[in-house]
Design a protein around this motif. Sequence first.
Motif, PDB file in Angstrom:
ATOM      1  N   ASP A 159     -22.435   4.190 -77.047  1.00 10.22           N
ATOM      2  CA  ASP A 159     -22.046   3.058 -76.203  1.00 10.22           C
ATOM      3  C   ASP A 159     -21.231   2.036 -76.987  1.00 10.22           C
ATOM      4  O   ASP A 159     -20.271   1.463 -76.470  1.00 10.22           O
ATOM      5  N   ALA A 160     -21.620   1.808 -78.240  1.00  7.53           N
ATOM      6  CA  ALA A 160     -20.871   0.866 -79.072  1.00  7.53           C
ATOM      7  C   ALA A 160     -19.457   1.367 -79.308  1.00  7.53           C
ATOM      8  O   ALA A 160     -18.495   0.586 -79.321  1.00  7.53           O
ATOM      9  N   THR A 216     -17.453   0.604 -76.345  1.00  6.76           N
ATOM     10  CA  THR A 216     -17.174  -0.832 -76.292  1.00  6.76           C
ATOM     11  C   THR A 216     -16.007  -1.189 -77.208  1.00  6.76           C
ATOM     12  O   THR A 216     -15.122  -1.969 -76.838  1.00  6.76           O
ATOM     13  N   TYR A 218     -12.930  -0.026 -75.606  1.00  6.89           N
ATOM     14  CA  TYR A 218     -12.635  -0.928 -74.492  1.00  6.89           C
ATOM     15  C   TYR A 218     -11.949  -2.197 -74.994  1.00  6.89           C
ATOM     16  O   TYR A 218     -11.114  -2.779 -74.311  1.00  6.89           O
ATOM     17  N   MET A 219     -12.310  -2.617 -76.199  1.00  5.23           N
ATOM     18  CA  MET A 219     -11.640  -3.779 -76.789  1.00  5.23           C
ATOM     19  C   MET A 219     -10.174  -3.473 -77.065  1.00  5.23           C
ATOM     20  O   MET A 219      -9.309  -4.350 -76.948  1.00  5.23           O
ATOM     21  N   ALA A 230     -17.315 -10.118 -74.648  1.00  2.00           N
ATOM     22  CA  ALA A 230     -17.976  -8.814 -74.831  1.00  2.00           C
ATOM     23  C   ALA A 230     -19.091  -8.874 -75.870  1.00  2.00           C
ATOM     24  O   ALA A 230     -20.201  -8.368 -75.616  1.00  2.00           O
ATOM     25  N   ALA A 274     -23.050  -8.283 -75.028  1.00  2.00           N
ATOM     26  CA  ALA A 274     -23.778  -7.249 -75.771  1.00  2.00           C
ATOM     27  C   ALA A 274     -25.028  -7.833 -76.432  1.00  2.00           C
ATOM     28  O   ALA A 274     -26.100  -7.207 -76.414  1.00  2.00           O
ATOM     29  N   TRP A 315     -27.718  -8.337 -73.856  1.00  2.00           N
ATOM     30  CA  TRP A 315     -28.434  -7.089 -73.527  1.00  2.00           C
ATOM     31  C   TRP A 315     -29.417  -6.725 -74.640  1.00  2.00           C
ATOM     32  O   TRP A 315     -30.542  -6.281 -74.355  1.00  2.00           O
ATOM     33  N   LEU A 351     -17.616  -6.898 -67.431  1.00  2.00           N
ATOM     34  CA  LEU A 351     -18.395  -6.512 -68.607  1.00  2.00           C
ATOM     35  C   LEU A 351     -19.775  -5.982 -68.241  1.00  2.00           C
ATOM     36  O   LEU A 351     -20.377  -5.232 -69.011  1.00  2.00           O
ATOM     37  N   PRO A 411     -17.481  -1.042 -68.920  1.00  2.00           N
ATOM     38  CA  PRO A 411     -17.747  -0.268 -70.146  1.00  2.00           C
ATOM     39  C   PRO A 411     -18.953   0.644 -70.002  1.00  2.00           C
ATOM     40  O   PRO A 411     -18.977   1.756 -70.523  1.00  2.00           O
ATOM     41  N   ILE A 412     -19.957   0.162 -69.280  1.00  2.00           N
ATOM     42  CA  ILE A 412     -21.162   0.960 -69.065  1.00  2.00           C
ATOM     43  C   ILE A 412     -20.835   2.168 -68.198  1.00  2.00           C
ATOM     44  O   ILE A 412     -21.346   3.266 -68.398  1.00  2.00           O
ATOM     45  N   SER A 431     -19.340   5.219 -70.215  1.00  2.00           N
ATOM     46  CA  SER A 431     -20.346   5.974 -70.948  1.00  2.00           C
ATOM     47  C   SER A 431     -21.302   6.690 -70.004  1.00  2.00           C
ATOM     48  O   SER A 431     -21.754   7.799 -70.270  1.00  2.00           O
TER      49      SER A 431
END
Length: 519
Positions: free
Chosen positions: A168-169, A172, A175-176, A363, A367, A370, A431, A435-436, A439
């Motif tokens: 997931d990272a 992310t 995505y950046m 972002a 993160a 979460w 966000l 991104p979620i 994945s």
Amino acid sequence: MSSTIPNAAEPAGPPLESPAGNDAPSPPEFSQRMGHPKPLWMLFMTEFWERFAFYGIRWALVLYMVAQFHAGNAAGEAPSNLIYGAYLALVYAAAIFGGYVADRVLGYQRSILLGAVIMAAGLFMIAMPDEQIFKFGLATVICGNGLFKPNISTMVGKLYAVSDGRRDAGFTIFYMGINLGGFLAPIATGFLAEQVFGTQAMPAYKYVFIASGIGMVLSLIWFWFGRRQLKGIGRPPEGDGGKQKVLYVFIGALVAIPAVYFLLSMGAAALQWFVLLPMFVILCALLLIEGIREGKVQRDKAIAMLIIFVFNVMFWMFFEQAGSSFTFLADKIVDRDIFGAGGFVFSNAWFQSVNSLAIIALAPVIALIWIWMGRRKVEPSIPRKFSLGLIFNGLAFLLLMFALSSLVDDVGKIPFWTLFMVYVIQSVGELCLSPIGLSMVTKLAPVRLVGFGMGGWFLSTGIGNNLSGIFAGHVSGTGGMTVQSAHAGYTFGFWALLIAGALLFLLGPLIQKLMHGVK
């Protein structure tokens, strides 16, 4: 902004058991850079330049169509919105075919390279001031992006084992890269059009399209020289007639361009009912059939994914006003003279950078939130994060409702900060969702059809984008956008998003159960 999937070549190494109980190949050993496989950063920059090209033209398309093909008449806003929505819809729908071609024919690397060449050609075509060539250019961009977009995202997923906690990272970070390109592109192309080759009153849109074409060429060059780092990931087996297949796919793309041109011209409503919706139903059926074939757990995961797809449509229908009705709102109803009396006029193009800037800034914050909630065992599930995305999107429309009813000045303008904050609030919603989502598809889709599943994600986004053009057309009406038409349209947007978000929040536990532990 939105942007993953097995390939035709199996990387070396023993297979790992996927959560669904299917064999999924493990990636090769990569050298690490900043805690992630080194090729991630190459893919990051490849995607950066492709997104620079894609988002560089976003702010200009509807304004250019009204100015060039409707002689600046506000009555051209609605048809321009419809063309824009259909263009975005077909960009994302084409991802289904691009994912299939990569899965079954070319492999990911060759699909990316061919897509980059075709997309660059289309961007240079739309710089020509002829309406038919412009539409053929958009059709060419659509075909090229269909080969490129789902497959560059796929490569990110292939760098990590399914059980790798960094997955997931990695998405992310990728995505950046998307948002860094999306941030810089409108600033650069807006500066070229309004300061170097034109003025704010008469932007030189041609140079917007040329600059974006150059960005696509840079993406092609970056991936061409960087693909060796992938150690065979995304390459088809040796001796499979690769060059001949590339030629066949290229010819197929050339044949597809006139067909896409026809779809682009058929009207957004007809496109929705006779093309996009049937494609979506067929795709969902194929994914569900494959899920059933792989067993109960995979069947449930496929069902959960398809439910999320439906709510994804709703999110993008209203989020993608950025390139259509929000552009006309900024042009006609927002007071962009920040300091008054002609002190500093905020370019319409620069509003397109606010979303990306907010993503880059927020972002890490989201993160961390979460992570903080996860440590206290109160982190929302994936469905409930999606519901928060819808609700935040709705709150952005609530702010516009307030501005258009209570903050309109004597000359019919609303304050600059309101639209700026609309983009920021929408970015928080994005966000929570996008991104979620990338994945999620790689984890929930049937293993043999992960590329097809990613195509489904993009198709649901595309349907939302086509609906966004239809909605924006209603906001503008037949005579162009007014304070009254904008207020009525955005009020509808608020209630639609709020109701959808609340419904998904309530369905969250059921959907999470269907996901069988996927987080």
